[in-house]
Design a protein around this motif. Sequence first.
Motif, PDB file in Angstrom:
ATOM      1  N   ARG A 128      38.701  44.756  34.785  1.00 22.30           N
ATOM      2  CA  ARG A 128      38.582  46.115  34.281  1.00 22.30           C
ATOM      3  C   ARG A 128      39.962  46.775  34.196  1.00 22.30           C
ATOM      4  NH1 ARG A 128      34.308  48.394  32.251  1.00 22.30           N
ATOM      5  NH2 ARG A 128      34.256  50.215  33.600  1.00 22.30           N
ATOM      6  N   CYS A 129      40.127  47.637  33.209  1.00 23.68           N
ATOM      7  CA  CYS A 129      41.338  48.438  33.080  1.00 23.68           C
ATOM      8  C   CYS A 129      41.039  49.814  33.665  1.00 23.68           C
ATOM      9  CB  CYS A 129      41.748  48.562  31.616  1.00 23.68           C
ATOM     10  SG  CYS A 129      43.209  49.591  31.343  1.00 23.68           S
ATOM     11  N   ARG A 130      41.693  50.118  34.761  1.00 25.06           N
ATOM     12  CA  ARG A 130      41.445  51.384  35.452  1.00 25.06           C
ATOM     13  C   ARG A 130      42.343  52.450  34.836  1.00 25.06           C
ATOM     14  NH1 ARG A 130      38.643  51.143  40.090  1.00 25.06           N
ATOM     15  NH2 ARG A 130      39.830  52.793  41.126  1.00 25.06           N
ATOM     16  N   VAL A 131      41.707  53.525  34.380  1.00 19.82           N
ATOM     17  CA  VAL A 131      42.390  54.530  33.556  1.00 19.82           C
ATOM     18  C   VAL A 131      42.398  55.874  34.265  1.00 19.82           C
ATOM     19  CG1 VAL A 131      42.168  55.906  31.441  1.00 19.82           C
ATOM     20  CG2 VAL A 131      41.985  53.429  31.339  1.00 19.82           C
ATOM     21  N   TRP A 152      35.211  47.350  29.194  1.00 17.53           N
ATOM     22  CA  TRP A 152      36.223  46.920  30.156  1.00 17.53           C
ATOM     23  C   TRP A 152      37.181  48.030  30.599  1.00 17.53           C
ATOM     24  CZ3 TRP A 152      41.151  47.452  28.205  1.00 17.53           C
ATOM     25  CH2 TRP A 152      41.269  47.485  26.820  1.00 17.53           C
ATOM     26  N   ILE A 153      36.861  49.277  30.233  1.00 19.20           N
ATOM     27  CA  ILE A 153      37.679  50.412  30.675  1.00 19.20           C
ATOM     28  C   ILE A 153      36.881  51.246  31.671  1.00 19.20           C
ATOM     29  CG2 ILE A 153      38.731  52.593  29.962  1.00 19.20           C
ATOM     30  CD1 ILE A 153      39.578  51.305  27.403  1.00 19.20           C
ATOM     31  N   ASN A 191      45.909  51.248  35.956  1.00 19.36           N
ATOM     32  CA  ASN A 191      46.620  50.378  35.014  1.00 19.36           C
ATOM     33  C   ASN A 191      47.176  51.144  33.823  1.00 19.36           C
ATOM     34  OD1 ASN A 191      43.788  48.604  35.765  1.00 19.36           O
ATOM     35  ND2 ASN A 191      45.773  47.760  36.369  1.00 19.36           N
ATOM     36  N   ARG A 192      46.503  52.231  33.458  1.00 22.51           N
ATOM     37  CA  ARG A 192      46.892  52.942  32.239  1.00 22.51           C
ATOM     38  C   ARG A 192      46.664  54.438  32.417  1.00 22.51           C
ATOM     39  NH1 ARG A 192      43.915  50.883  27.039  1.00 22.51           N
ATOM     40  NH2 ARG A 192      45.135  49.046  27.598  1.00 22.51           N
ATOM     41  N   GLU A 218      51.042  51.635  31.976  1.00 25.91           N
ATOM     42  CA  GLU A 218      51.047  51.782  30.523  1.00 25.91           C
ATOM     43  C   GLU A 218      50.624  53.202  30.171  1.00 25.91           C
ATOM     44  OE1 GLU A 218      48.770  49.909  26.586  1.00 25.91           O
ATOM     45  OE2 GLU A 218      48.388  49.097  28.588  1.00 25.91           O
TER      46      GLU A 218
END
Length: 611
Positions: A128-131, A152-153, A191-192, A218
């Motif tokens: 997963r992309c943790r935002v 996946w976010i 992550n972003r 990012e």
Amino acid sequence: MLCVDLVLVLVAQLLTLTAFSNSPPSLAMLSDISLLIAFQILAGIPIAMWLGIPKIQLKAYETRALGKTAIFGVLLVVVNVALGRISHQNIPLGNSLVFGLIFVVLSASSKMVMLQALLALHRRAQPRCRVLIYGAGTTGMQLASALKTHEWIEVVAFVDDNPAMQSMTVAGLPVLRPVKIKSIIEEKEINRVLLAMPSLSPPKLAQIVRKMQKLGVEVQVLPSFAQLVGEEALVDKLTPVVPANFLGRAQLDRQFGTGGRTYRGKTILVSGAGGSIGSELCRQLLLCRPARLVLFEMSEAALYTVDMELRTLTEDSKTEITPVLGSTTDPRMARKVLGEYRPDAVFHAAAYKHVPLVEANPLAGLANNVLGTRTIAEAAREAGVDRFILISSDKAVRPTNVMGASKRLAELVVQDLAMRSDSTSFSMVRFGNVIGSSGSVVPLFHDQISKGGPVTLTHEDVTRYFMTIREAVQLVLLAGSFERGRGEGGDVFVLDMGKPVKIRDLALQMIEASGYTLRDKNNPDGDIEIVSIGLRPGEKMHEELLIGEGLLTTPHPKILRAKEAWLSEIEVAGALRALRQAVAAGDEGAAREVVSRWVEGYVPPDAARGS
């Protein structure tokens, strides 16, 4: 999806019977209504297909889809009532309404449960992309809602500068303080970072982006609605710089001619033709309609660029463009080029001019600027060139850096040749900083402003003389066109540029011209900050244009002529011999000693520190 809804029809009927009988329905009761339920399920198939409910994706199940489920429930109630009357079973209307309500709740809930189960499977199947969303306003909330169903976010939290929003929960997510963002990113494994503040000014956005990138995450910026529909460019572009706006005086290029008759039908050679001044010289010379324009350039890329540009400009003219790849420091190359093409005039613009770079590489700077000037000037005299014009700089006046000292030595070399030449007229043109040329402060400030600042100054009180590149080139062309004999004594021509400009004022003008405000202690919410970083090695607080006191007039009132002291032939020869030896030996100290001996005002850094 259809089967799930049909099974829920049965479940809703059983729950309705249980609710009204206060106990699970008996087998006899189920037997009585089994046929009615079967017909209701069969009737539900075409109704669901007509409404399009089975085609609705789980991740797209929202308000409109919920409305269709409600309509489906109402129609099932109608079917239930109709079947009860046809079968003569006494089904109270209240029972049918409760059945419909239970079905709608079960159907909508099942979709939500199925969606979460599906998302859980996806989450387990891939990382997963943790935002983290920066900005908890309307845009941020809409973004969070849109990303909730993403495969996946995973949106973890908001951060917002507004104290009223902090510590609140928005869209089911906490709103945190930006001052703790470093610990937030580390603890929550972000992550972003998504910047959801489209109304924020570009400089402030750029500042936040740089801050986030330094934390190793990012960063992405959400565009505004106006940008999405095309009313604004997605990439912010600053207002184009108009050089004349920053001169602090009236622009003079309209008062100049080009000396066109002097160069018409002649062969002209421009050294350093690919540079800022050299390329503009070539463009202006084309307007004079020379027979041939020889482009002498050391950089292949720069020569290719200027050659291609000039060829497009000469499609309808008779001027021949001749590109020559080579260095002015190569005697054989210089003699070959000048001997082959026999130019009537040579404009020597080839030089290393960036003060910090030449200060760090003094041997290369002196070799190119001094020995290169001697080489091509001597070759011009041997080839019988009518006019030789050296392009110099105000940094040559009592220089405190190697670049300025090299230009002053180049002037002394040309002055020496002027005194010993009967055929070639040697002269020099000295001007201040050219706005817009490579390495000047204007493109540097423009780049810093586009990145959100800060704009860097070496000192708050530094001043410089400025001129546009058009003014500089027309000064060169005019000086070169003055009647032969006026430059034979090694005259230095200067432009009357008025008062010097304070660099800080120039920076402030550029910030305001770009539509932004200055950020300082009086305006902490401004866009761009101005920061002083200290004078660089060899840099002067204030530049000068003249070494001597007096100025003589020329045919043009805005161009003045200075008669300055020069070295004897023996002194110039000794200086050049010592400089060549120092360059050949790679001895920077010896090279600086040569400069300090023969150039007024220059003191080597070691000697300056010792004093």
